[in-house]
Design an enzyme around this catalytic site. Structure first.
Site: not given
Length: 709
Positions: A34-35, A217-218, A248, A595
């Site tokens: 996504k980044t 973002d997020e 998340q 992760r």
């Protein structure tokens, strides 16, 4: 940006990058790039003719913002796009429009410890007891109100009973003290910005036209205040692109509202929705485990993690005798990994609560394993660091009474408590700040001549520092350290660790100076104030990283250990009677699992210290949900035969359960069915037991007895 820049993008990533105007929701699973999508989207907008100055990208940590800046710079050098955290953007807005917001431009940003000091004073001034209103709990209650944009006056009108009326008094007094000190807390940054945009149409329109394209973002981690800020920033165009993943969302305890992302299409009915499901991080075995776990949750947008890597080793799930055996077992496995050529920086251990790190640290020290604890704000809570920061804060905000009181006799310079109280009384009579009263100490008749001389020397020293506040920060910090007498005091006391800590602070200021075109003390203090745990992780150190599951958000490692999969720990005990909190605990475990790139070991201990007592544990219900076969569960080499004798073997599923049906579980006793989820071999059942606990169990392991009524 030329077409070849798109070559490494998947079709869904490319669709998100090329979307231009109108609302866009990108559901981005863990490890889905996504980044990359955000940075390429910025580049694509600029390539299409959008002025970089009209693009604003917001994320949640300084580290994530810096990574985004660097990636954007590699695609579009010197773009001029605004990339920051929510809080940093709010500081920028409030400093620019401070008059309209009813504050001063040089306001301080109070840390949690400074907020707690103010709240203690507010409680005292309200003639209430901290035993009935613990400062930390009170701070959290006020924070929740601010995140909901409920100011002190509004809350006062809502208060009905003794507790809410008392809290309203404390809240009002706390805000008064912040105002007197020309200070804001973290929640004020958001609330005051949100309220400013709500009430001032000119500012709202100006900023919306400035930021023609907003990227967040997020988004699953936004609270109500951040949600309102975002809506107002796009009021003129609706060009909002948000990326995130409901699975998340793990910050409910600090105000994050998962409904913001779940209801995005309701807020913007014409929104384009794109799912990024390809995972470039983890092996299929790890992703399969994560998918099984998160499928139990109800508040989510269904998606599947599609692996792009080949199969790796199986996920290890181990039962240890106790927490010490668990820590030693992990240490031995890390040594084994290290001997195989794996760098320690590629290894991390996650846990639910900070106190779980203690036995790990003991085992690592014993086995000479280098490690770092990712809990960065602790550095800024050290006494010597708080002392020197208080000196620096006074230089940019002389009204900061909390800072001034901290340093007036630190190090000792003969200005005692009685002199300080007389100055405070004088300031109250004259309705001036404490620092202004210090400057007028010659007029305070209650002070001795000796005290007046000492105060005059103290004031002149601070004023001599002030001239250097608008320039490189590192030389100023070093000068304050020496000239204030702090260095000499620490040397005299032989406190070399404290001296090294301040040297580390000076080094951080030097790094800031090197990265800033126009360094200033105000800006540097702002960066420190907005520092988070995640920002402290140092990837350059070849050490094992120890951190909570919350701190692990946004990071990834080749090799990960997750410990403490026990009922009451993960999931945490406070989630036992709350469905929403239980789902968040499940998301937290999901974040930890995803992760891991290659190796994942999950463990629980048969016994663990809880509130000072060694207690028998119950395996986490999450172990059932990920499909652990307890009959084949791996045990530590020191395990006795009955380590997991409380785990039933799977049994054949023949029952169908209905809501409110009475059942009995071997360990948890009687309960009533809340929900039965038919998923074949992975069917789950959620039960509210008579003791109030709610458990979601894998049906094939639960061995339930149906009670006829």
């Amino acid at each position: 940006m030329s077409r070849h820049c798109y070559d490494n993008l998947t079709s869904s990533q490319l669709q998100a990058v090329r979307h231009k105007e109108g609302p866009l929701l990108v559901i981005a699973g863990p490890g889905s790039g996504k980044t990359r999508v955000i940075t390429y989207r910025i580049a694509a907008l600029i390539d299409s003719g959008v002025n970089p100055r009209n693009i604003c990208a917001i994320t949640f940590t300084n580290k994530a913002a810096e990574e985004m800046r660097q990636r954007t710079f590699s695609l579009v050098p010197n773009s001029g796009t605004h990339i920051s955290t929510f809080h940093s953007l709010c500081v920028r807005i409030l400093r620019r429009y401070h008059e309209q917001a009813g504050i001063r431009a040089n306001f301080s940003i109070y840390s949690e410890s400074e907020q707690t000091t103010c709240i203690k004073n507010a409680i005292k001034e309200c003639e209430l007891e901290t035993g009935n209103f613990p400062p930390a709990r009170t701070r959290e209650a006020i924070s929740t109100l601010k995140n909901k944009l409920i100011d002190s006056e509004s809350y006062k009108e809502q208060a009905e009973d003794f507790f809410t009326k008392a809290l309203a008094k404390i809240y009002s007094r706390y805000q008064h003290l912040l105002q007197v000190n020309n200070s804001l807390d973290f929640d004020d940054l958001l609330m005051k910005t949100a309220l400013l945009l709500e009430k001032d149409s000119d500012i709202r329109k100006e900023l919306s036209n400035r930021f023609r394209f907003l990227l967040i973002d997020e988004y699953q981690d936004t609270n109500h205040a951040q949600y309102c800020i975002a809506k107002n920033l796009v009021c003129e165009h609706n060009n909002i692109c948000v990326t995130g993943d409901p699975d998340q969302s793990i910050y409910r305890w600090r105000g994050a509202d998962i409904r913001n992302i779940l209801a995005f299409e309701k807020d913007w009915p014409d929104a384009v929705v794109i799912k990024l499901e390809e995972n470039f991080r983890s092996t299929p075995n790890i992703l399969s485990l994560a998918d099984r776990l998160i499928a139990v949750n109800q508040n989510r947008k269904p998606k599947t993690l599609i692996p792009t890597k080949k199969n790796g080793s199986d996920v290890s799930i181990i039962c240890f005798d106790d927490h010490n055996v668990e820590s030693q077992g992990i240490a031995e496995k890390i040594i084994e990994l290290s001997k195989s050529g794996i760098s320690l920086r590629n290894i991390a251990v996650f846990y639910r609560i900070n106190s779980a790190s203690r036995p790990l640290e003991e085992a690592f020290i014993k086995n000479k394993i280098p490690y770092q604890i990712v809990r960065g704000v602790e550095f800024y809570n050290r006494k010597e660091i708080r002392d020197i920061l208080a000196y620096l804060k006074i230089l940019v905000n002389p009204q900061d009474e909390v800072a001034c009181l901290r340093i007036i006799n630190t190090p000792a310079r003969g200005i005692g408590k009685s002199s300080t109280e007389r100055i405070l009384a004088y300031a109250a009579r004259k309705k001036i700040s404490f620092f202004e009263a210090l400057k007028k100490s010659a007029d305070v008749s209650e002070l001795s001549n000796s005290s007046k001389i000492k105060i005059k020397v103290f004031v002149e020293m601070l004023e001599s520092f002030t001239a250097a506040a608008n320039g490189p920060v590192a030389p100023l910090v070093e000068r304050v350290f020496v000239d204030s007498g702090l260095e000499a005091s620490l040397k005299k006391g032989g406190d070399n660790d404290a001296i090294e800590n301040i040297n580390e602070l000076i080094n951080s200021a030097a790094v800031y100076d090197g990265q800033s075109q126009e360094p200033s003390l105000l800006d540097y203090l702002q960066q420190i104030a907005l520092f988070s745990d995640a920002d402290s992780y140092d990837t350059a150190q070849d050490k094992v990283a120890l951190m909570t599951l919350h701190a692990a958000k946004g990071l990834e490692f080749d090799n990960i250990f997750i410990i403490g999969l026990e009922d009451g720990l993960l999931p945490h005990e406070r989630s036992s009677d709350n469905d929403d909190e239980l789902e968040e605990e499940r998301r937290l475990f999901f974040v930890g699992i995803t992760r891991a790139r290659q190796f994942l070991q999950i463990s629980y201990a048969k016994y663990r210290i809880f509130r000072g007592q060694l207690m028998r544990t119950v395996p986490s219900q999450f172990l059932y949900e990920i499909g652990v076969d307890f009959g084949k569960l791996q045990k530590s080499e020191t395990a006795e035969d009955d380590y997991c004798d409380d785990i039933e073997e799977p049994y054949r599923i023949e029952a169908q359960f209905t809501s409110n049906q009475l059942v009995r579980h071997k360990k948890f006793g009687l309960g009533r069915v809340k929900q039965f989820l038919e998923m074949g071999d992975n069917s789950t059942i959620t039960i509210r037991f008579d003791d109030g606990r709610i458990k979601t169990l894998m049906l094939k392991y639960a061995n339930l007895e149906v009670i006829d009524t």
